[in-house]
Design an enzyme around this catalytic site. Structure first.
Site, mmCIF file in Angstrom:
data_model
loop_
_atom_site.group_PDB
_atom_site.id
_atom_site.type_symbol
_atom_site.label_atom_id
_atom_site.label_comp_id
_atom_site.label_asym_id
_atom_site.label_seq_id
_atom_site.Cartn_x
_atom_site.Cartn_y
_atom_site.Cartn_z
ATOM 1 N N ASN A 7 37.037 46.628 33.489
ATOM 2 C CA ASN A 7 38.355 45.991 33.610
ATOM 3 C C ASN A 7 39.226 46.441 32.442
ATOM 4 O O ASN A 7 38.867 46.243 31.279
ATOM 5 C CB ASN A 7 38.153 44.469 33.594
ATOM 6 N N HIS A 10 43.071 44.695 29.293
ATOM 7 C CA HIS A 10 43.390 44.535 27.870
ATOM 8 C C HIS A 10 44.088 45.744 27.270
ATOM 9 O O HIS A 10 44.779 45.622 26.257
ATOM 10 C CB HIS A 10 42.135 44.197 27.072
ATOM 11 N N HIS A 43 43.751 43.436 37.146
ATOM 12 C CA HIS A 43 44.270 42.187 37.701
ATOM 13 C C HIS A 43 45.794 42.250 37.650
ATOM 14 O O HIS A 43 46.385 42.231 36.571
ATOM 15 C CB HIS A 43 43.744 41.015 36.856
ATOM 16 N N ARG A 45 48.713 40.329 37.868
ATOM 17 C CA ARG A 45 49.043 38.902 37.861
ATOM 18 C C ARG A 45 50.467 38.685 38.335
ATOM 19 O O ARG A 45 51.331 39.547 38.180
ATOM 20 C CB ARG A 45 48.876 38.325 36.450
ATOM 21 N N ARG A 49 51.842 39.938 33.228
ATOM 22 C CA ARG A 49 51.714 39.875 31.763
ATOM 23 C C ARG A 49 51.008 41.099 31.174
ATOM 24 O O ARG A 49 51.190 41.404 30.020
ATOM 25 C CB ARG A 49 50.992 38.597 31.327
ATOM 26 N N GLU A 70 42.117 42.895 41.411
ATOM 27 C CA GLU A 70 42.006 41.431 41.345
ATOM 28 C C GLU A 70 43.393 40.855 41.555
ATOM 29 O O GLU A 70 44.356 41.329 40.957
ATOM 30 C CB GLU A 70 41.532 40.995 39.959
ATOM 31 N N THR A 101 41.286 34.208 33.631
ATOM 32 C CA THR A 101 40.892 33.462 34.826
ATOM 33 C C THR A 101 39.875 32.389 34.425
ATOM 34 O O THR A 101 38.841 32.701 33.838
ATOM 35 C CB THR A 101 40.246 34.422 35.853
ATOM 36 N N GLU A 151 31.864 37.565 43.831
ATOM 37 C CA GLU A 151 31.633 37.856 42.411
ATOM 38 C C GLU A 151 31.321 36.526 41.749
ATOM 39 O O GLU A 151 32.160 35.619 41.721
ATOM 40 C CB GLU A 151 32.865 38.506 41.776
ATOM 41 N N HIS A 190 32.705 38.089 33.970
ATOM 42 C CA HIS A 190 33.471 37.207 33.095
ATOM 43 C C HIS A 190 32.639 36.815 31.883
ATOM 44 O O HIS A 190 31.573 36.214 32.025
ATOM 45 C CB HIS A 190 33.978 35.935 33.796
ATOM 46 N N GLY A 191 33.135 37.205 30.728
ATOM 47 C CA GLY A 191 32.492 36.831 29.469
ATOM 48 C C GLY A 191 31.235 37.626 29.150
ATOM 49 O O GLY A 191 30.544 37.321 28.169
#
Ligand code: PXP
Length: 238
Positions: A7, A10, A43, A45, A49, A70, A101, A151, A190-191
């Site tokens: 992903n 960032h 993603h 959004r 952003r 996403e 998310t 997911e 995630h994470g």
């Protein structure tokens, strides 16, 4: 062994901090692929952003692997994805005020709306995934509605320690087996980071892990290509 979806949101976060043209996530997608990424996840959004419309269309034209878009299940995103035709769409819940998310999508309580939505995407030959918490009822509904993938949200697992983390891991393992038995393809994310990914990667039949933050953070020290290579080698040791 699962494949790795990287992903790159960032990278776009850094660019948007200055509303500048650099760093360009499209260039970094190329480096992620050289490092061994099996797919590129972004993603888009509602508030734009980080990732912008231009990014997703350029990625679609330039990446050699797969594009996983996403997005929230909105009318606007449906129109964009029908033009873009990504390899996969992952439907996620979206709140304006969240930093990332937070929970999984509540498929169970939105069956009617999501059934039609998923059908529209599948009619355009886009495979559709639901980002959900590891809960059997959400898995059942996802299967029922016609999602191709789920997911599983690993955010809670990532936040916990010790016995509590072990119990959350067991939940994710049981949900994976439950979903695979129903015929769903199971991804997770995630994470996840260089310390906690190994046990998730070791789950039988885990298809793909989607990882962003920890890889981009590591990339600041060693470069994106090497950061992806390092993550791939941990995932592949199982
Ligand atoms: N999967 C989904 C559905 C996400 O929304 C995110 C965060 O954008 C990720 C995976 C990656 O999470 P992280 O950045 O914590 O690795």
């Amino acid at each position: 062994m699962p494949t790795l979806g990287v992903n790159i949101d960032h990278i776009a976060n850094v660019r948007q901090a200055r509303k500048s043209i650099e760093p360009d996530p499209v260039q970094f997608a190329f480096l992620a692929e050289i490092g061994g990424a099996n797919s590129i996840t972004v993603h888009l959004r509602e508030d734009r952003r980080h990732i912008q419309d231009r990014d997703v269309f350029l990625l679609k034209d330039t990446i050699k692997t797969k594009l996983n878009l996403e997005m929230a299940a909105t009318e606007e995103m449906l129109n964009i994805s029908k033009k873009l035709l990504p390899d996969y769409v992952t439907l996620v819940p979206e709140k304006r005020e969240e930093v990332t998310t937070e929970g999984g999508l509540d498929v169970m309580n939105n069956e009617k709306y999501l059934r039609d939505y998923v059908k529209c995407l599948r009619d355009s030959n886009i495979k559709v995934s639901a980002f959900i918490d590891p809960v059997n009822k959400q898995i059942n509904s996802s299967r029922e509605i016609g999602f191709d993938f789920i997911e599983l949200h690993t955010g809670k697992y990532a936040d916990l320690n010790g016995q509590e983390q072990y119990e959350e891991l067991q939940k994710i393992i049981e949900c994976t087996y439950f979903a695979v038995d129903l015929g769903l393809v199971v991804n997770a994310g995630h994470g996840l980071n260089y310390q906690n990914v190994e046990k998730i990667a070791a789950i039988n039949n885990m298809n793909e892990l989607n990882i962003g933050h920890s890889i981009v953070a590591r990339a600041l020290a060693v470069g994106l290509e090497k950061a992806v290579r390092e993550m791939k080698s941990i995932i592949s040791t199982n």
